[in-house]
Design a protein around this motif. Structure first.
Motif, mmCIF file in Angstrom:
data_model
loop_
_atom_site.group_PDB
_atom_site.id
_atom_site.type_symbol
_atom_site.label_atom_id
_atom_site.label_comp_id
_atom_site.label_asym_id
_atom_site.label_seq_id
_atom_site.Cartn_x
_atom_site.Cartn_y
_atom_site.Cartn_z
ATOM 1 N N ALA A 1 -0.210 5.042 -16.802
ATOM 2 C CA ALA A 1 0.756 3.963 -16.650
ATOM 3 C C ALA A 1 1.823 4.209 -17.713
ATOM 4 C CB ALA A 1 0.088 2.598 -16.837
ATOM 5 N N PRO A 2 2.969 3.541 -17.641
ATOM 6 C CA PRO A 2 3.958 3.689 -18.715
ATOM 7 C C PRO A 2 3.329 3.353 -20.068
ATOM 8 C CG PRO A 2 4.940 2.586 -16.837
ATOM 9 C CD PRO A 2 3.487 2.693 -16.531
ATOM 10 N N MET A 3 3.468 4.275 -21.018
ATOM 11 C CA MET A 3 2.853 4.129 -22.334
ATOM 12 C C MET A 3 3.867 4.505 -23.408
ATOM 13 S SD MET A 3 -0.649 3.505 -22.226
ATOM 14 C CE MET A 3 -1.405 4.471 -23.530
ATOM 15 N N VAL A 4 3.676 3.928 -24.615
ATOM 16 C CA VAL A 4 4.497 4.262 -25.775
ATOM 17 C C VAL A 4 3.552 4.584 -26.926
ATOM 18 C CG1 VAL A 4 6.377 3.552 -27.289
ATOM 19 C CG2 VAL A 4 6.254 2.650 -24.956
ATOM 20 N N SER B 1 -3.802 -4.531 -16.287
ATOM 21 C CA SER B 1 -4.295 -3.942 -15.038
ATOM 22 C C SER B 1 -5.056 -2.648 -15.299
ATOM 23 C CB SER B 1 -3.112 -3.662 -14.096
ATOM 24 O OG SER B 1 -3.519 -2.932 -12.967
ATOM 25 N N LYS B 2 -6.201 -2.503 -14.657
ATOM 26 C CA LYS B 2 -7.039 -1.307 -14.810
ATOM 27 C C LYS B 2 -6.974 -0.392 -13.590
ATOM 28 C CE LYS B 2 -8.965 -2.067 -18.862
ATOM 29 N NZ LYS B 2 -8.149 -3.228 -19.249
ATOM 30 N N ILE B 3 -6.146 -0.743 -12.612
ATOM 31 C CA ILE B 3 -6.023 0.069 -11.401
ATOM 32 C C ILE B 3 -4.552 0.283 -11.080
ATOM 33 C CG2 ILE B 3 -8.247 -0.525 -10.362
ATOM 34 C CD1 ILE B 3 -6.841 -2.695 -8.768
ATOM 35 N N ASP B 4 -4.255 1.401 -10.419
ATOM 36 C CA ASP B 4 -2.894 1.679 -9.981
ATOM 37 C C ASP B 4 -2.502 0.729 -8.861
ATOM 38 O OD1 ASP B 4 -2.780 3.743 -11.780
ATOM 39 O OD2 ASP B 4 -3.224 5.304 -10.307
ATOM 40 N N LEU B 5 -1.199 0.568 -8.681
ATOM 41 C CA LEU B 5 -0.706 -0.230 -7.569
ATOM 42 C C LEU B 5 -0.752 0.613 -6.303
ATOM 43 C CD1 LEU B 5 0.658 -2.627 -6.215
ATOM 44 C CD2 LEU B 5 2.876 -1.721 -6.978
ATOM 45 N N ASN B 6 -1.614 0.248 -5.386
ATOM 46 C CA ASN B 6 -1.725 0.913 -4.085
ATOM 47 C C ASN B 6 -1.363 -0.085 -2.997
ATOM 48 O OD1 ASN B 6 -4.505 2.222 -5.635
ATOM 49 N ND2 ASN B 6 -2.875 3.570 -4.970
ATOM 50 N N PHE B 7 -0.511 0.352 -2.083
ATOM 51 C CA PHE B 7 -0.106 -0.509 -0.981
ATOM 52 C C PHE B 7 0.122 0.372 0.237
ATOM 53 C CE2 PHE B 7 3.135 -2.708 1.586
ATOM 54 C CZ PHE B 7 2.508 -3.929 1.772
ATOM 55 N N SER B 8 -0.519 0.042 1.343
ATOM 56 C CA SER B 8 -0.363 0.833 2.562
ATOM 57 C C SER B 8 0.075 -0.076 3.705
ATOM 58 C CB SER B 8 -1.669 1.554 2.928
ATOM 59 O OG SER B 8 -2.707 0.629 3.168
ATOM 60 N N VAL C 1 6.218 -4.111 11.063
ATOM 61 C CA VAL C 1 5.429 -3.412 10.057
ATOM 62 C C VAL C 1 4.146 -4.199 9.816
ATOM 63 C CG1 VAL C 1 5.372 -2.577 7.683
ATOM 64 C CG2 VAL C 1 7.495 -2.447 8.993
ATOM 65 N N LEU C 2 3.015 -3.495 9.836
ATOM 66 C CA LEU C 2 1.712 -4.127 9.644
ATOM 67 C C LEU C 2 1.136 -3.701 8.300
ATOM 68 C CD1 LEU C 2 -0.646 -5.806 10.828
ATOM 69 C CD2 LEU C 2 -1.536 -3.661 11.796
ATOM 70 N N CYS C 3 0.855 -4.656 7.433
ATOM 71 C CA CYS C 3 0.266 -4.369 6.123
ATOM 72 C C CYS C 3 -1.221 -4.040 6.291
ATOM 73 C CB CYS C 3 0.445 -5.555 5.182
ATOM 74 S SG CYS C 3 2.162 -5.988 4.910
ATOM 75 N N LYS C 4 -1.676 -3.020 5.592
ATOM 76 C CA LYS C 4 -3.057 -2.582 5.730
ATOM 77 C C LYS C 4 -3.910 -2.935 4.503
ATOM 78 C CE LYS C 4 -4.350 -0.306 8.709
ATOM 79 N NZ LYS C 4 -5.014 -0.690 9.980
ATOM 80 N N GLU C 5 -3.623 -2.320 3.363
ATOM 81 C CA GLU C 5 -4.449 -2.529 2.179
ATOM 82 C C GLU C 5 -3.555 -2.675 0.951
ATOM 83 O OE1 GLU C 5 -7.099 0.733 1.840
ATOM 84 O OE2 GLU C 5 -8.246 0.242 3.648
ATOM 85 N N THR C 6 -4.083 -3.386 -0.052
ATOM 86 C CA THR C 6 -3.364 -3.535 -1.312
ATOM 87 C C THR C 6 -4.360 -3.622 -2.458
ATOM 88 O OG1 THR C 6 -1.805 -4.893 -2.567
ATOM 89 C CG2 THR C 6 -3.239 -6.039 -1.012
ATOM 90 N N SER C 7 -4.000 -3.051 -3.589
ATOM 91 C CA SER C 7 -4.891 -3.026 -4.747
ATOM 92 C C SER C 7 -4.829 -4.323 -5.542
ATOM 93 C CB SER C 7 -4.518 -1.854 -5.664
ATOM 94 O OG SER C 7 -3.155 -1.954 -6.056
ATOM 95 N N HIS C 8 -3.687 -4.999 -5.509
ATOM 96 C CA HIS C 8 -3.490 -6.239 -6.251
ATOM 97 C C HIS C 8 -3.252 -7.384 -5.256
ATOM 98 C CE1 HIS C 8 -2.758 -3.156 -9.274
ATOM 99 N NE2 HIS C 8 -2.860 -4.067 -10.221
ATOM 100 N N LEU D 1 1.750 3.773 -0.642
ATOM 101 C CA LEU D 1 2.490 3.713 -1.889
ATOM 102 C C LEU D 1 1.499 3.722 -3.041
ATOM 103 C CD1 LEU D 1 5.233 3.219 -3.349
ATOM 104 C CD2 LEU D 1 4.782 0.777 -3.090
ATOM 105 N N ASP D 2 1.699 4.605 -4.011
ATOM 106 C CA ASP D 2 0.784 4.740 -5.142
ATOM 107 C C ASP D 2 1.613 4.841 -6.418
ATOM 108 O OD1 ASP D 2 -1.276 5.120 -6.842
ATOM 109 O OD2 ASP D 2 -1.936 7.045 -6.055
ATOM 110 N N ILE D 3 1.573 3.777 -7.241
ATOM 111 C CA ILE D 3 2.360 3.735 -8.472
ATOM 112 C C ILE D 3 1.414 3.614 -9.660
ATOM 113 C CG2 ILE D 3 4.120 2.471 -9.766
ATOM 114 C CD1 ILE D 3 5.260 1.527 -7.125
ATOM 115 N N PRO D 4 1.512 4.510 -10.651
ATOM 116 C CA PRO D 4 0.628 4.439 -11.827
ATOM 117 C C PRO D 4 0.771 3.099 -12.552
ATOM 118 C CG PRO D 4 1.767 6.558 -11.735
ATOM 119 C CD PRO D 4 2.399 5.688 -10.697
ATOM 120 N N PHE D 5 -0.324 2.368 -12.669
ATOM 121 C CA PHE D 5 -0.287 1.041 -13.288
ATOM 122 C C PHE D 5 -1.647 0.686 -13.875
ATOM 123 C CE2 PHE D 5 0.635 -3.661 -13.134
ATOM 124 C CZ PHE D 5 1.794 -3.609 -13.885
ATOM 125 N N SER D 6 -2.334 1.700 -14.423
ATOM 126 C CA SER D 6 -3.665 1.503 -14.990
ATOM 127 C C SER D 6 -3.584 1.695 -16.509
ATOM 128 C CB SER D 6 -4.658 2.492 -14.375
ATOM 129 O OG SER D 6 -5.928 2.372 -14.961
#
Length: 754
Positions: free
Chosen positions: A45-48, A271-278, A240-247, A205-210
């Motif tokens: 995920a974004p880190m500093v 958040s301990k998981i990436d943002l996944n949306f299909s 458009v039909l939404c399938k799955e989402t992590s959050h 869609l897979d965005i690093p967010f862990s």
């Protein structure tokens, strides 16, 4: 480089044990894991990170602990992950691209208030990501990134050079923010783009967010706010039909082809998981359209924009073309080890996907060529087993690189295919001198074959091959291109490349009336085939008038003609120039390389600066403004335009420009190919002392120690009288005492008693 980063973070977490947080909470690094699991320290995920060269400055800026002074320097510097105060993620999805904006706040909690350190920003991105900009705001100064043309007339000597930065791995962007005071809060806003993965009509869609546990602020356990915005604009009225989402995203707005979601919550840990949306397109048929948009006032090219798209739909049983495939695989000396092993795995997986009516062959090459068969073979179970055995026996790395010879042989093998799409898969990690000649020879051969000419799909491994040469081979043949910059991603990219190229359901695509337009530019210049799993996007510029509707034509897998009506619509809510920028920049860069055309290079540089997408002809510059000074009134993080008078900024006293490392992949490395240097190899000398966190001796002592190890010094010692030898022995013994600092540092960092 990634290994050094992991080691530095590990050292930083040990060093952070010096920090005292009072009675509220004791913070310690996570339980140590085996070395094979050390990659957990790579950012997910974004880190500093605080960049620590001097371990003595590590302390709580609010509650000094008055610990014993630690001598020595950290080399390489330790990286202490900063604690995060808040985070907001915004994702805007258009066609096959998502633009991600992350805004967050981090505190330099690990450096005493009277001292300062550099901070390292690390941004993990997904497939084909491009960093678009970074903005940083701290107490007394602000920073922002801007792209500038390489040939801009400025005094480069006046530009400070960033110590670190660039891509840690192919998908992890890093940037150093200099001289941040201990205890400061950094407000950071970063934006990047990445591709949306698609397969069989479903988009993912897979965005690093862990975030790891150690970025949670120390002290009393209090709730924190994290927020996610997700906007989806499909570009068409198709449902458009939404399938799955992590959050737990909540739908707050829905229109035809447009969706908006929000997730907002008070959390104790991040958040301990990436943002996944299909999501899935409900249409089972091939669908498409053409989007038009007028240029903005500040657009460098005032011609009208268009974007043509085709989506394959979710029909799972649509007939694909029969295939005639030749795999052309580099087995030169540089492929030795894991690159070649991963290529073997990917090739065997591709062979297993062939249907019995498909035909195939394999050509391994270095300075020579090695053929599995003298002609194409049917993909029967027996032949595929023979091919796997042949691969294990003949894929032995060694020798040089000759690409033209195996490509000509592959072309000749495919010369008699008439009822199938001929495919060539070129896999290489090297660069050769005759690349432009190869492109011309391939152009000539393809022209003779007409619409059913072989499609060349290429995979470039590492950074020593010329990726733009490989892209050009794909462009001129309607093929596909992929890059595997890291050895461990070769297998994955080979599988994806083969799936995309071998699942064509619509070939020889044309759009009527395009030829009637003036000043037409099309990217890519030959419209590729439509695979069954992913959309086809073609963009361009034009002058003239589009009709209200037009037709796209092509040929289906059963060799029947196909015609689809395309609805033409003008759009205002889709940033077309941003969506297609990377595709256009890549195509134009390949053209500029092939034609050695400076005018195209300048066009790419202007397009890169306008859209903030990095290119081979631009460099990223970090601009720093000190708040309160007169110069900062005309230069703020929000006010800087794309057209920067960089020279005046460099000359001004209130601003500072720092040149960041190049983000381009370059145009190949002939010397590395000739010398058979493996992809990802680090050039230069590497000693054991580089792995030690705290170096005992200064640079001059290190040089002396190096000299003492050489043979000539041993010979001198053998001729030395007793008195001189005793003096030298005492001197070396005193130098050895510096080694105690390493031991003391380890004790202080690890928290053990001794």
């Amino acid at each position: 480089m990634a290994e050094e980063f992991v080691k530095s973070v590990d050292d930083g977490l040990k060093l952070s044990k010096r920090i005292y947080f009072g009675k509220d909470r004791a913070v310690s690094p996570p339980t140590q894991v085996a070395m094979e699991k050390a990659s957990q320290y790579l950012p997910t995920a974004p880190m500093v990170y605080a960049v620590i060269f001097d371990p003595s400055i590590v302390d709580n800026p609010d509650i000094p602990s008055y610990q014993p002074h630690v001598h020595g320097r950290c080399d390489p510097p330790a990286l202490i992950p900063l604690q995060m105060n808040d985070i907001v993620l915004e994702a805007e999805c258009y066609l096959d691209t998502v633009f991600v904006t992350v805004s967050g706040s981090w505190r330099v909690h690990c450096v005493m208030g009277s001292r300062s350190c550099d901070c390292l920003l690390a941004i993990p991105m997904s497939e084909q990501g491009s960093i678009l900009g970074v903005e940083v705001d701290v107490a007394r100064k602000s920073y922002c990134t801007r792209l500038v043309a390489i040939d801009e007339k400025i005094d480069m000597e006046k530009l400070a050079k960033a110590r670190d930065g660039g891509f840690l791995k192919s998908l992890i962007f890093t940037m150093t923010i200099p001289e941040i005071d201990g205890g400061s809060n950094l407000s950071i806003k970063v934006r990047w783009s990445q591709k949306i993965f698609s397969n069989g009509g479903q988009f993912s869609l897979d965005i690093p967010f862990s975030f790891p546990e150690y970025v949670t602020p120390a002290g009393k356990i209090i709730s924190k706010r994290e927020k996610i915005w997700l906007n989806l604009n499909y570009g068409t009225a198709t449902e458009v039909l939404c399938k799955e989402t992590s959050h737990p995203l909540k739908e707050i707005r829905r229109q035809a082809g447009k969706l908006c979601f929000l997730y907002e919550a008070d959390v104790l840990t991040w958040s301990k998981i990436d943002l996944n949306f299909s999501y899935m397109v409900t249409s089972s048929k091939i669908s498409g359209g053409l989007l038009l948009q007028s240029p903005s006032v500040h657009d460098i090219d005032q011609k009208e924009m268009f974007c043509f798209y085709l989506f394959p739909g979710n029909h799972q049983h649509r007939k694909a073309f029969k295939k005639g495939v030749v795999f052309v695989v580099d087995i030169s000396g540089s492929m030795k080890g894991s690159p070649l092993e991963n290529v073997k795995n990917g090739l065997c997986a591709a062979l297993s996907k062939l249907d019995p009516e498909d035909s195939f062959n394999i050509i391994a090459f270095n300075g020579e060529t090695f053929l599995f068969s003298s002609s194409l073979e049917l993909a029967t179970k027996e032949k595929l087993e023979n091919a796997s055995q042949w691969i294990s026996i003949n894929f032995i790395a060694g020798g040089g690189t000759n690409i033209l010879l195996p490509l000509n042989q592959a072309m000749e093998m495919l010369s008699n295919t008439c009822d199938s799409i001929p495919l060539i898969f070129l896999i290489t990690d090297g660069s050769v001198e005759d690349e432009r000649q190869i492109c011309e020879v391939m152009k000539s051969n393809l022209k003779k074959r007409g619409s059913m000419a072989p499609r060349i799909s290429s995979l470039g491994i590492g950074l020593y091959c010329n990726h733009y040469f490989l892209q050009m081979l794909a462009l001129i043949s309607r093929g596909h291109y992929a890059a595997a910059y890291d050895a461990d991603s070769i297998d994955l990219h080979m599988r994806r490349l083969f799936t995309a190229a071998s699942s064509t359901i619509l070939a020889n695509i044309t759009i009527d009336t395009l030829e009637c337009l003036d000043a037409l530019e099309v990217y890519p210049f030959h419209i590729p085939d439509l695979p069954s799993g992913s959309p086809l996007i073609v963009s361009g510029r034009y002058q003239g008038n589009f009709p209200d509707s037009l037709k796209a034509k092509g040929m289906l897998g059963d060799m029947k003609n196909f015609v689809i009506d395309l609805k033409v619509q003008k759009v205002e809510d889709i940033p077309l120039d941003q969506v297609v920028a990377k595709q256009q920049i890549d195509v134009l860069t390949a053209q500029a390389w092939l034609l050695e055309d400076k005018a195209i290079e300048e066009k790419v540089a202007k397009m890169s600066i306008q859209t903030s997408v990095p290119s081979e002809y631009t460099r990223l510059v970090l601009l720093q403004a000190d708040k309160g000074k007169q110069a900062s009134e005309s230069f703020g993080i929000q006010e800087v335009s794309n057209k920067i008078d960089l020279q005046s900024l460099v000359d001004s006293k209130g601003c500072k420009a720092i040149l960041l490392p190049s983000l381009g992949v370059g145009f190949g490395n002939l010397n590395a190919t000739v010398e058979n240097i493996r992809p990802g190899s680090v050039e230069g000398y590497s000693s054991e002392s580089a792995d030690i966190m705290i170096k005992a001796a200064s640079n001059c002592c290190g040089r002396l120690a190096d000299c003492c190890c050489c043979m000539c010094c041993i010979k001198v010692c053998s001729r030395m009288n007793d008195q001189c030898f005793v003096v030298l022995t005492q001197f070396c013994t005193s130098l050895a005492c510096f080694g105690c600092f390493s031991c003391c540092s380890d004790i202080c960092c690890s928290g053990t008693d001794g």
